[in-house]
Scaffold this motif. Structure first.
Motif, PDB file in Angstrom:
ATOM      1  N   ILE A 102      43.764  39.641  36.199  1.00 25.80           N
ATOM      2  CA  ILE A 102      44.258  38.043  36.164  1.00 25.80           C
ATOM      3  C   ILE A 102      43.905  37.670  37.793  1.00 25.80           C
ATOM      4  O   ILE A 102      42.978  36.672  37.766  1.00 25.80           O
ATOM      5  N   LEU A 103      44.327  38.300  38.448  1.00 27.15           N
ATOM      6  CA  LEU A 103      43.834  37.982  39.929  1.00 27.15           C
ATOM      7  C   LEU A 103      42.270  37.922  40.134  1.00 27.15           C
ATOM      8  O   LEU A 103      41.645  36.957  40.703  1.00 27.15           O
ATOM      9  N   ASN A 140      40.298  34.775  41.211  1.00 28.66           N
ATOM     10  CA  ASN A 140      39.594  34.399  42.392  1.00 28.66           C
ATOM     11  C   ASN A 140      39.239  36.106  42.710  1.00 28.66           C
ATOM     12  O   ASN A 140      39.917  36.842  43.008  1.00 28.66           O
ATOM     13  N   ILE A 141      37.865  36.339  42.663  1.00 29.75           N
ATOM     14  CA  ILE A 141      37.359  37.522  42.653  1.00 29.75           C
ATOM     15  C   ILE A 141      37.526  38.466  43.907  1.00 29.75           C
ATOM     16  O   ILE A 141      37.894  39.582  43.962  1.00 29.75           O
ATOM     17  N   PHE A 142      37.538  37.661  45.140  1.00 34.27           N
ATOM     18  CA  PHE A 142      37.626  38.109  46.359  1.00 34.27           C
ATOM     19  C   PHE A 142      39.243  38.644  46.489  1.00 34.27           C
ATOM     20  O   PHE A 142      39.444  39.889  47.009  1.00 34.27           O
ATOM     21  N   SER A 143      40.035  37.844  46.085  1.00 32.66           N
ATOM     22  CA  SER A 143      41.428  38.423  46.232  1.00 32.66           C
ATOM     23  C   SER A 143      41.823  39.282  45.305  1.00 32.66           C
ATOM     24  O   SER A 143      42.534  40.264  45.523  1.00 32.66           O
ATOM     25  N   SER A 176      42.992  43.131  46.559  1.00 34.15           N
ATOM     26  CA  SER A 176      44.334  43.696  46.066  1.00 34.15           C
ATOM     27  C   SER A 176      43.918  45.146  45.462  1.00 34.15           C
ATOM     28  O   SER A 176      44.940  45.755  45.648  1.00 34.15           O
ATOM     29  N   LEU A 177      42.873  45.130  44.857  1.00 33.50           N
ATOM     30  CA  LEU A 177      42.630  46.750  44.230  1.00 33.50           C
ATOM     31  C   LEU A 177      42.432  47.466  45.278  1.00 33.50           C
ATOM     32  O   LEU A 177      42.803  48.744  45.302  1.00 33.50           O
ATOM     33  N   LEU A 221      50.028  30.780  41.391  1.00 36.15           N
ATOM     34  CA  LEU A 221      49.639  31.572  40.543  1.00 36.15           C
ATOM     35  C   LEU A 221      49.237  32.881  40.935  1.00 36.15           C
ATOM     36  O   LEU A 221      49.599  34.100  40.834  1.00 36.15           O
ATOM     37  N   ILE A 222      48.394  32.717  42.167  1.00 36.90           N
ATOM     38  CA  ILE A 222      47.817  33.754  42.845  1.00 36.90           C
ATOM     39  C   ILE A 222      49.100  34.673  43.608  1.00 36.90           C
ATOM     40  O   ILE A 222      48.782  35.930  43.438  1.00 36.90           O
TER      41      ILE A 222
END
Length: 568
Positions: A153-154, A158-161, A165-166, A280-281
């Motif tokens: 979902i993140l 936003n792909i950078f966020s 996180s990953l 949401l983020i």
């Protein structure tokens, strides 16, 4: 890391202390609880989104949905708690029952290889922790699913966020695995030293009189201090790696939280995101952080319990070359004829019985005599199937004793030892462990000559015997043990030096009882008492593991030099 945890979980399930229905509820409730948690950040962001544009009716709807999703989470959490409680109680009781069943069937090597303190600590302390493993396992699986979905979902928002996180989660898992392995190693050392401390404490209780008499207190304290020192050393090393995890992992995830806040605020200031998107983020990142924290704690619990699983597994799967399996012969019509045919037995690479042969007829009294260490007790241990003969045959009513079923053999061969063990229960409860019929108990006690004494007690058969029956004399204890043996209805009775520590009157009473029992039992007695040798139908003389004489007292005293030495 995954392989190691899978190995722990696989070993746990191999213990055989699980119920499939309870496990299903535990897994299903953990999965529902974790998935329902994903709805909360989404509904919260929708409340902010519609509140910002002043769409109050839609805001109310999403508020209601937020409350519903929160309530659903609470309900699933309660469902999981109930499932955990039910499964834990079942597993705890089942493991203790399995341990009890195993301990009561092991051979004598078991007590030499595994200490009493090890068994007690494992049956109570370790079992209490091991029962948590299925709950921790299913929680970890559900939390990992939650984390993966939150990351997806993140990344979509936003792909950078999402990528950040990953990466931070991968780094955290790396530190987790590295430190948990070290922590587990030193935890195992702690448990080993704890067994030593418990064992020493038990010996202090058993040998307290000797400690006081010989003023051993300081020396015993030195031993204890040494064990504590070793325990403390491993404890601090375990804490070091444990603290590394608790400090590093939250620090890494906290650093990521600050970065994502900064990225999201920058996007809001540039008009690319609104406040709802920030909620949401942050909501899903907070969810990842919370679930990862629980995921880490569950893995930590599983890792810590690896040592405990190993200990339980060791108990339940103990095997030696001397372990005996019972046969399938269910013939319970036993007369009591015993025969040794060229029996040899080696223990610890030493031959303790050498080609021994003899025959004992039913309804006779046979005395087994010899110097200490000659092999007399080995005959009893072989008859009790504590060991298996290396060569030759041991027969009961012309059938190999290893062919009888457990139920038949154990109900037909019984022993009364020099120091019988009496449980901290009432006299009736001790007897009921063999036969709960009170009329049978009274009959057995009358035959053993202890009934009148029991009835003279204030509470009769309900009298509580404390601390291995220390509140009665050794003679009375011996007679209660004899009554308990008679309740087993065994055809073959083995008496191991039962009169050696008794006073003269009780010894005479035992002798009279033996004369009576001979009428319907096969009696074997290890003894050093000449009076008992004289009344025996036959005497077997053992020296250095060999049969060196067999016959009645009169002929042996005239012709057998080994027997002559024993008489002197």
């Amino acid at each position: 890391m995954i392989k190691r945890y899978c190995s722990i979980i696989k070993k746990y399930f191999s213990l055989g202390a699980n119920n499939k229905k309870l496990l299903f509820h535990l897994f299903f409730s953990a999965f529902l609880r974790s998935i329902s948690l994903l709805l909360i950040p989404f509904t919260a962001s929708k409340i902010v989104e519609y509140a910002t544009i002043k769409d109050f009716s839609t805001t109310v709807i999403w508020t209601i949905l937020f409350l519903v999703s929160s309530l659903v989470y609470v309900l699933f959490h309660h469902y999981n708690f109930v499932a955990y409680k039910n499964n834990s109680i079942f597993t705890h009781n089942k493991l203790q029952q399995l341990i009890l069943n195993k301990v009561t069937t092991y051979d004598e090597n078991f007590s030499k290889e595994i200490s009493t303190s090890y068994i007690v600590n494992t049956a109570f302390n370790d079992v209490g922790n091991v029962m948590q493993i299925p709950d921790r396992t299913f929680d970890s699986f559900a939390e990992m699913i939650n984390i993966i979905i939150s990351l997806i979902i993140l990344i979509k928002i936003n792909i950078f966020s999402g990528i950040l996180s990953l990466i931070l989660n991968i780094i955290s898992i790396y530190f987790l695995a590295k430190n948990m392995e070290k922590k587990e190693y030193y935890l195992a050392g702690q448990r080993k030293h704890q067994d030593s401390i418990s064992g020493l404490m038990g010996q202090v209780l058993d040998g307290n009189k000797e400690i006081k008499s010989f003023n051993m207190k300081d020396d015993i304290s030195n031993y204890l201090e040494n064990y504590i020192k070793q325990w403390r050393k491993d404890y601090f090393k375990k804490r070091k790696y444990n603290d590394n995890v608790y400090v590093l992992v939250p620090m890494i995830l906290g650093f990521g939280k600050i970065l994502i806040y900064m990225i999201s605020i920058n996007l809001i200031l540039n008009g690319k995101y609104d406040v709802a998107m920030l909620i949401l983020i942050i909501g899903y990142y907070e969810n990842i952080q919370t679930e990862f924290s629980k995921f880490f704690q569950n893995l930590s619990n599983i890792s810590e319990n690896n040592t405990r699983v190993d200990r339980v597994y060791k108990l339940l799967n103990y095997k030696t070359k001397n372990m005996l399996n019972f046969g399938e012969n269910n013939n319970d019509n036993i007369n009591g004829k015993i025969e040794f045919k060229n029996v040899s037995f080696t223990y610890d690479r030493q031959e303790v019985m050498k080609n021994v042969s003899f025959e004992i007829h039913p309804k006779t009294f046979t005395a087994i005599v010899g110097k200490s260490g000659s092999g007399k007790s080995t005959i009893f241990r072989l008859l009790l199937r504590l060991y298996k003969a290396n060569k030759g045959q041991i027969l009961l009513d012309d059938e190999n004793i290893y062919e009888y079923s457990k139920e038949v053999y154990s109900s037909n061969v019984a022993i009364v030892t020099q120091k019988p063990f009496i449980f901290d229960m009432s006299i009736r409860e001790n007897l009921s462990l063999v036969d709960s019929n009170h009329e049978h108990q009274i009959a057995a006690c009358k035959r053993a000559g202890i009934h009148d004494y029991i009835m003279s007690l204030k509470n009769g058969y309900n009298t509580k015997l404390v601390s291995d029956a220390e509140n009665i004399s050794s003679g009375q204890k011996q007679l209660i043990a004899l009554a308990r043996t008679l309740l087993s209805k065994s055809e073959v009775l083995l008496f191991d030096e039962v009169t050696s520590s008794l006073d003269m009157n009780t010894s005479k009473q035992i002798i009279n009882i033996l004369k009576d029992l001979k009428q319907d039992h096969t009696i074997l007695m290890i003894t050093h008492k000449p009076q008992l040798m004289k009344m025996a139908d036959e005497i077997i003389v053992i020296d250095k593991g060999k049969l060196v004489g067999k016959g009645k007292h009169k002929e042996l005293i005239e012709n057998n030099k080994y027997y002559q030495i024993l008489q002197k």
